[in-house]
Every structure is written in structure tokens, then in C-alpha cells.
Scaffold this active site. Structure first.
Site, PDB file in Angstrom:
ATOM      1  N   TYR A 109       5.626   1.167   8.438  1.00  0.00           N
ATOM      2  CA  TYR A 109       6.171   2.134   7.475  1.00  0.00           C
ATOM      3  C   TYR A 109       6.024   3.549   8.028  1.00  0.00           C
ATOM      4  O   TYR A 109       4.949   3.933   8.498  1.00  0.00           O
ATOM      5  CB  TYR A 109       5.413   2.032   6.146  1.00  0.00           C
ATOM      6  CG  TYR A 109       5.851   3.075   5.134  1.00  0.00           C
ATOM      7  CD1 TYR A 109       6.839   2.791   4.197  1.00  0.00           C
ATOM      8  CD2 TYR A 109       5.277   4.351   5.125  1.00  0.00           C
ATOM      9  CE1 TYR A 109       7.255   3.744   3.290  1.00  0.00           C
ATOM     10  CE2 TYR A 109       5.697   5.310   4.216  1.00  0.00           C
ATOM     11  CZ  TYR A 109       6.679   5.006   3.295  1.00  0.00           C
ATOM     12  OH  TYR A 109       7.091   5.948   2.399  1.00  0.00           O
ATOM     13  N   GLU A 197      12.617   7.847   4.289  1.00  0.00           N
ATOM     14  CA  GLU A 197      11.641   6.757   4.235  1.00  0.00           C
ATOM     15  C   GLU A 197      12.148   5.588   5.068  1.00  0.00           C
ATOM     16  O   GLU A 197      13.137   4.947   4.716  1.00  0.00           O
ATOM     17  CB  GLU A 197      11.436   6.310   2.787  1.00  0.00           C
ATOM     18  CG  GLU A 197      10.362   5.261   2.647  1.00  0.00           C
ATOM     19  CD  GLU A 197      10.173   4.823   1.198  1.00  0.00           C
ATOM     20  OE1 GLU A 197      11.129   4.287   0.601  1.00  0.00           O
ATOM     21  OE2 GLU A 197       9.069   5.019   0.663  1.00  0.00           O
TER      22      GLU A 197
END
Ligand code: GDP
Ligand code: MN
Length: 391
Positions: A109, A197
Site C-alpha cells: 500500500y 491511493e
């Protein structure tokens, strides 16, 4: 403002960020052509909606033949996808992203967010990507890596390297990941984003690091100077009422209650909503019609408020400072005739030419309830709502 995954990937690719080969399609035919063009024997067909968690909802389909690509595209296009992030109404699928499927070794991530309290862009990273970041952050908060960007100098390569090493990547993949993080940062800064993101950033079995999925959001107030981003807006993914309001320069937010509100000025709108609650009602919306509300704008406002079928009564509250009550009253009368008002209407006018405004409302012969003060207006609209409910 949000954009689609394929659009975000195209933007990031322009900043040197590695993304899988692929492209957008609008039909099953195009999906098959695109898969052929990409080559290989594994593809992934991804529903393009402005929400994540598509994988668990069936919006991401791995395919091992052209026939499967066609089938996946046929299954998805035109459907409404409900995911953990869309709300129960879901979002319509009109576009698909067809990509080469990658053999995934690791999912990570990486995100860039605006930390409003620090007044800084912050890069965050976590060794476990793929699932929702809130979930990850709750499960292993200590594993979250953070780099705060100093605005005077921008993100420094050493900061991206620290994140990459912190993710436990071997030296061979550090460089690619640094390129990705720095490219994502430049895109964020140069395009007036509020969020990038990447979830997940993947490492393939061949050792390449690529952006497998990305979400980008932008600052609405900066879109006037980013026409190439602004044109990516997809109205089909937005609340149609909010989109129509934006087109007319009105500020509309749908809410849960049943009392429609048409007000000039955001501050007065907030105060009016409080007074409605105080009187025992619940506002159905926030709507600021702004300063120079022409009859046309007032009519659009009425149509917007009435497109919400929950609405049982409407309160118009206008304080005319720059405006004039007689103009507003004319607008209200014209709009009420146009939309053939199906619910009771309470109007409170104050400010310039208020006497004239009230006279216009009275002489219109329309069943408009008037009020002098804000408190009175709130009480009357709640009473009207109660009557409408009982009827
Ligand atoms: P999201 O569910 O909306 O966040 O959609 P993602 O694009 O993140 O996909 C969800 C999951 O599908 C990823 O975390 C992967 O595990 C899987 N996935 C997506 N694309 C591929 C691919 O090309 N190869 C493989 N093996 N898995 C993929
Ligand atoms: Mn994802």
C-alpha cells in the site's frame, strides 16, 4: 472530484509511473479487441466506478481466454455495482478497464494524502496492500510508514527510498518503487490532487513493481486551472442532483430529512437547518442559491429540491442584502407556477424591498405561507410538514 482508475493510471504514466498494459473499453467487442492488442493469455476486466472494494463485489474478473473476456464484459457493462464503498444504491458500470493480468508476488500500500492539520502532503506506506487501509491501520498501526513532505523543497528522493526500504523491498525493486512514489507525488502536486491511493502496488513474480490499482481525488476549487483533469469528470458516477446543481452554480447536498430548504448564503442555510431541527423537523437538503438569484435559478432550485421524493414541505429563506426581496418574490412566484408546487411552501423574506416582496407573494394568489422571523418560518414549515404527513 474523483476520476476513474484508468484515467488515474494514464495520468500517473505521464509522470513516469509504471502501470500494467491496458486501456478503457465501452463494449464487449472492444474488450476482446483490447485483449488481443495487449497479447498474452491472461487478462483482467475491471469495472470502472468511483468506488473501491470492487474485487469482493465481483467487479474485477480474471480471464484466461478471449471468450472469458467477452463474457466478463457482457456481465459487467450496464450493471449497477454495489460494494462496501458505494452505499446500497451502488454505481453504474459504463466503462471497463482491460489489462494484462500480472502474476503477483506481493501487494503493498502506498498513498499520498493532504494532512490538513499539519498543512503538509504526507506519504504513507504499508507492507500489506490489497485490503482497505482503515482495516490495515487498525490491525497493525505500527507498521504504517510515514514521510511528511516539506512544501519548500518538495518530496526528496531519500524520503521515497526510506519508504521503499521500510516496505522490505529488495534493492532491485527499490528503484522502481522510488520512481513510482516520486512520480505519484509530482502528479499529486502538479495536478492539484487531494489524494493518490495506490492499493495495491504490486511486485510481480518477475520482480517488477507496478501500480495495480489507484484512486485519485482532486481539489474542486483548483479545477478551473486544470482543464485536462476537469474534463475527466464523469457525471454518471455522481449524485445527479448534485451534478445538476453544480451546472447552475448552486450548492446542493442531499440529506435524510423531509423538509426541503432553499436559502441564500451558506451561513444562513446552516442556521436555518439548525432552526428546523430545533422546531422538531429534519432538513432534506442543504441548498445555497447564492447572491443574485434570478427567477431561473430559483426555478432550478425548486426542481432540485422536489426531485427528492421524501420532501413533504419547502422552506425558502432569503435575506436580501445585495439581492432584492421583490426580485426573489417574483422568482418564487414564477417558479411555483412552473413546477406546479405539490407540497406546502413557507417563504420568509427579509432585507431590501421586503414590503414589496411580501405584496408580490400575497397578490400572486398562490397558497404560500409567509413568516417574518427565522424561528417563525421554521415552526411554520414543520407544522406544514406535520399536516402533509397526517393527510
Ligand atoms: P478494488 O477491489 O476495487 O480495490 O480493486 P483492485 O484493482 O485493487 O483489485 C482487487 C484485487 O484483485 C487485487 O488486490 C488483486 O488481488 C486482484 N487482482 C487485480 N488485478 C489482478 C491481476 O492482474 N492479477 C492478479 N493475480 N490479481 C489481480
Ligand atoms: Mn484496490
Amino acid at each position: 472530484m474523483d476520476i476513474h482508475e484508468y484515467q488515474a493510471k494514464e495520468l500517473l504514466a505521464g509522470f513516469g509511473v509504471p502501470v500494467p498494459r491496458g486501456g478503457v473499453v465501452y463494449s464487449a467487442e472492444q474488450a476482446v479487441y483490447r485483449a488481443r492488442e495487449i497479447g498474452g493469455d491472461r487478462w483482467v476486466v475491471k469495472a470502472q466506478i468511483h468506488a473501491g472494494a470492487r474485487g469482493k463485489a465481483g467487479g474485477i474478473r480474471l480471464c484466461a481466454s478471449e471468450a472469458e473476456v467477452r463474457q466478463a464484459a457482457q456481465d459487467l457493462l450496464g450493471k449497477t455495482l454495489v460494494t462496501a464503498q458505494t452505499g446500497p444504491e451502488g454505481l453504474p458500470i459504463h466503462r471497463l478497464l482491460v489489462e494484462e493480468a500480472l502474476p503477483i508476488e506481493r501487494e503493498l500500500y502506498v498513498g499520498l494524502v493532504l494532512d490538513r492539520r499539519r498543512e503538509r502532503i504526507v506519504a504513507v506506506a504499508h507492507p500489506h496492500g490489497g485490503i482497505e487501509i482503515e482495516e490495515i491501520a487498525q490491525r497493525e498501526p505500527d507498521a504504517m510508514l510515514r514521510e511528511v513532505v516539506e512544501p519548500a523543497v518538495g518530496m526528496q528522493p531519500f524520503q521515497a527510498r526510506e519508504l521503499a526500504f521500510g516496505l522490505g523491498l529488495p534493492a532491485a525493486q527499490v528503484n522502481q518503487t522510488v520512481t513510482t512514489i516520486l512520480g505519484a507525488y509530482r502528479a499529486f502536486r502538479d495536478l492539484d490532487a487531494t489524494m493518490v491511493e495506490v492499493n495495491p502496488l504490486v511486485v510481480t513474480k518477475e520482480g517488477h513493481s507496478l501500480v495495480l490499482d489507484v484512486k485519485m481525488s482532486f481539489d474542486d476549487n483548483a479545477m478551473f486551472r486544470r482543464p485536462n483533469v476537469a474534463e475527466l469528470r464523469d457525471h454518471a458516477q455522481e449524485d445527479p442532483r448534485e451534478a445538476e446543481a453544480a451546472e447552475h452554480g448552486l450548492n446542493y447536498v442531499g440529506l435524510e430529512g423531509d423538509i426541503g430548504c432553499i436559502i441564500n448564503g451558506a451561513g444562513l442555510a446552516m442556521a436555518t437547518m439548525d432552526m428546523i431541527k430545533h422546531a422538531g423537523g429534519e432538513p432534506a437538503n442543504f441548498l445555497d442559491i447564492g447572491g443574485g438569484a434570478s427567477p431561473e435559478r430559483v426555478a432550478v432550485a425548486f426542481r432540485l429540491v422536489l426531485s427528492d421524493k421524501k420532501v413533504k414541505a419547502i422552506l425558502v429563506n432569503v435575506f436580501a442584502g445585495i439581492n432584492r426581496c421583490d426580485w426573489v418574490a417574483q422568482g418564487v412566484v414564477q417558479a411555483v407556477r412552473e413546477v406546479q408546487m405539490p407540497v406546502p411552501l413557507v417563504v420568509r423574506l427579509a432585507g431590501t424591498n421586503v414590503e414589496e416582496g411580501r405584496r408580490i407573494l400575497q397578490e400572486s394568489g398562490l397558497p404560500i405561507v409567509t413568516a417574518d422571523t427565522l424561528a417563525e418560518a421554521a415552526e411554520r414549515v414543520v407544522a406544514a410538514r406535520n399536516q402533509a404527513r397526517a393527510a
